[in-house]
Design an enzyme around this catalytic site. Structure first.
Site, PDB file in Angstrom:
ATOM      1  N   LYS A 113       6.352 -12.428   6.329  1.00 45.14           N
ATOM      2  CA  LYS A 113       7.073 -13.178   5.260  1.00 45.14           C
ATOM      3  C   LYS A 113       7.277 -14.726   5.528  1.00 45.14           C
ATOM      4  O   LYS A 113       7.088 -15.475   4.536  1.00 45.14           O
ATOM      5  CB  LYS A 113       8.459 -12.547   5.471  1.00 45.14           C
ATOM      6  CG  LYS A 113       8.510 -11.348   5.087  1.00 45.14           C
ATOM      7  CD  LYS A 113       9.173 -10.956   3.749  1.00 45.14           C
ATOM      8  CE  LYS A 113       9.208  -9.484   3.078  1.00 45.14           C
ATOM      9  NZ  LYS A 113       9.823  -8.619   3.940  1.00 45.14           N
ATOM     10  N   LYS A 193      -4.059  -2.628  -4.468  1.00 45.58           N
ATOM     11  CA  LYS A 193      -3.089  -1.622  -4.525  1.00 45.58           C
ATOM     12  C   LYS A 193      -2.451  -2.002  -5.921  1.00 45.58           C
ATOM     13  O   LYS A 193      -2.076  -2.975  -6.313  1.00 45.58           O
ATOM     14  CB  LYS A 193      -1.925  -1.811  -3.239  1.00 45.58           C
ATOM     15  CG  LYS A 193      -1.177  -0.413  -3.022  1.00 45.58           C
ATOM     16  CD  LYS A 193      -0.588  -0.803  -1.975  1.00 45.58           C
ATOM     17  CE  LYS A 193       0.590   0.084  -2.074  1.00 45.58           C
ATOM     18  NZ  LYS A 193       1.716  -0.078  -0.843  1.00 45.58           N
ATOM     19  N   LYS A 196       3.088  -4.511  -9.918  1.00 46.60           N
ATOM     20  CA  LYS A 196       3.506  -5.358 -11.104  1.00 46.60           C
ATOM     21  C   LYS A 196       3.095  -6.904 -10.814  1.00 46.60           C
ATOM     22  O   LYS A 196       2.590  -7.650 -11.940  1.00 46.60           O
ATOM     23  CB  LYS A 196       5.009  -5.358 -10.956  1.00 46.60           C
ATOM     24  CG  LYS A 196       5.447  -4.380 -12.223  1.00 46.60           C
ATOM     25  CD  LYS A 196       6.970  -4.325 -12.346  1.00 46.60           C
ATOM     26  CE  LYS A 196       7.326  -4.196 -13.490  1.00 46.60           C
ATOM     27  NZ  LYS A 196       8.930  -3.894 -13.915  1.00 46.60           N
TER      28      LYS A 196
END
Ligand code: SF4
Length: 325
Positions: A113, A193, A196
């Site tokens: 992250k 993968k 959105k």
């Protein structure tokens, strides 16, 4: 007699796509018969990476509409929004007192992250696994369905629980990992993968026309350049989708592909038709549910009130054990 209590949470990402359905939602639906299930829209978790928080409300409603239309049943399961049960933040704070900093900074997910958003390394990112432990333990869940790659996260929750119980006496339930196959559904680009954010997805609520438009862009066997070339279904993303949505025709399509008896355009049209037919009941149900603007919020309010009742019990035990006056 139920086998146990399941907890699972998902970030409010709005309308769900086929990857979400095959990877998580159909499993959520299936678990409802055997387990008491607690399904949570983890909006607080979403704050750690979200910049536009104004979309949270819409995204929550759209996602829950998809959940309900797919068969998640508020009569069988508790379906609610994480922030509607504020006790989770209290438990998060208490659990953070027994969580060594080193455990958190060493986690590969935290490092990832930090790499992805170097300009916004907030405390929420670091404390994310502690909040996740609070989510699971607040509702006394003993079972958490995870894919193999998610198992280390749950192991982290188990360690925090063991540490808390060691310090303060047996209080929290140590959840067990329920390893669950989460098929990796590729996007229409055939490279990544389904996601959105990469715009390579097909929404569950898509119209037949939209489904066809998306399917026709799908990448096929790159070596099949001419209609007369035999195809290789094993490397073709369209064929993987046939596996999910054309099971009754799968052998026929495989043979036709290998023998160049069907072209890729026709093969995609078959897939688009089968996909649209599979999703038709879902679309109808969703439209019915969406017609009532209050329905989702009423269900979430009821879910939160049932969740709060369990949370109150857990927090009373936790506070007593910790010795808070
Ligand atoms: S015929 Fe179908 S399965 Fe074969 S390569 Fe073309 S799209 Fe893929």
């Amino acid at each position: 007699m139920k086998k146990g209590k399941v907890f699972s949470g998902a970030r409010p990402t709005g309308r769900q796509h086929i990857g979400n359905y095959l990877g998580a939602i159909r499993n959520y639906v299936a678990l409802q018969d055997d387990y008491d299930c607690v399904y949570c829209v983890v909006d607080l978790h979403a704050l750690t990476t979200l910049t536009d928080t104004q979309v949270l409300k819409t995204n929550t409603r759209e996602m829950v509409l998809d959940w309900l239309a797919a068969g998640m049943d508020p009569e069988k399961s508790i379906i609610f929004v994480q922030s509607h049960v504020p006790q989770v933040t209290e438990l998060h704070t208490i659990l953070s007192m027994v969580t060594p900093m080193g455990w958190l900074t060493r986690l590969p997910t935290f490092k990832e992250k930090v790499r992805l958003q170097p300009d916004n390394v907030n405390y929420g990112l670091l404390g994310y696994p502690v909040l996740m432990a609070a989510d699971i333990t607040l509702y006394k869940a003993d079972t958490v369905p995870v894919g193999e790659d998610q198992a280390p996260h749950l192991e982290f929750t188990r360690e925090i629980v063991r540490r808390f119980n060691h310090h303060f006496g047996p209080t929290l339930v140590e959840p067990q990992i329920k390893l669950t196959p989460f098929p990796r559904v590729m996007g229409v680009d055939g490279v990544n993968k389904m996601s959105k954010s990469l715009d390579n997805h097909i929404e569950l609520a898509s119209s037949p026309e939209e489904i066809e438009r998306r399917v026709m862009t799908m990448v096929t066997d790159p070596q099949r350049r001419y209609r007369t070339d035999p195809g290789r279904p094993e490397v073709c993303n369209v064929f993987s989708f046939h596996g999910f949505f054309s099971p009754q025709q799968i052998e026929e399509i495989e043979g036709q592909c290998r023998n160049a008896e069907i072209g890729c355009v026709e093969c995609k049209r078959v897939l688009a038709r089968n996909l649209a037919a599979s999703l038709a009941p879902f679309r109808e149900q969703r439209a019915k549910l969406a017609a009532d603007p209050k329905l989702v919020w009423d269900i979430l309010e009821d879910g939160a009130s049932r969740a709060r009742a369990v949370a109150d019990e857990t927090m009373a035990e936790v506070r007593a054990r910790v010795g808070l006056p």
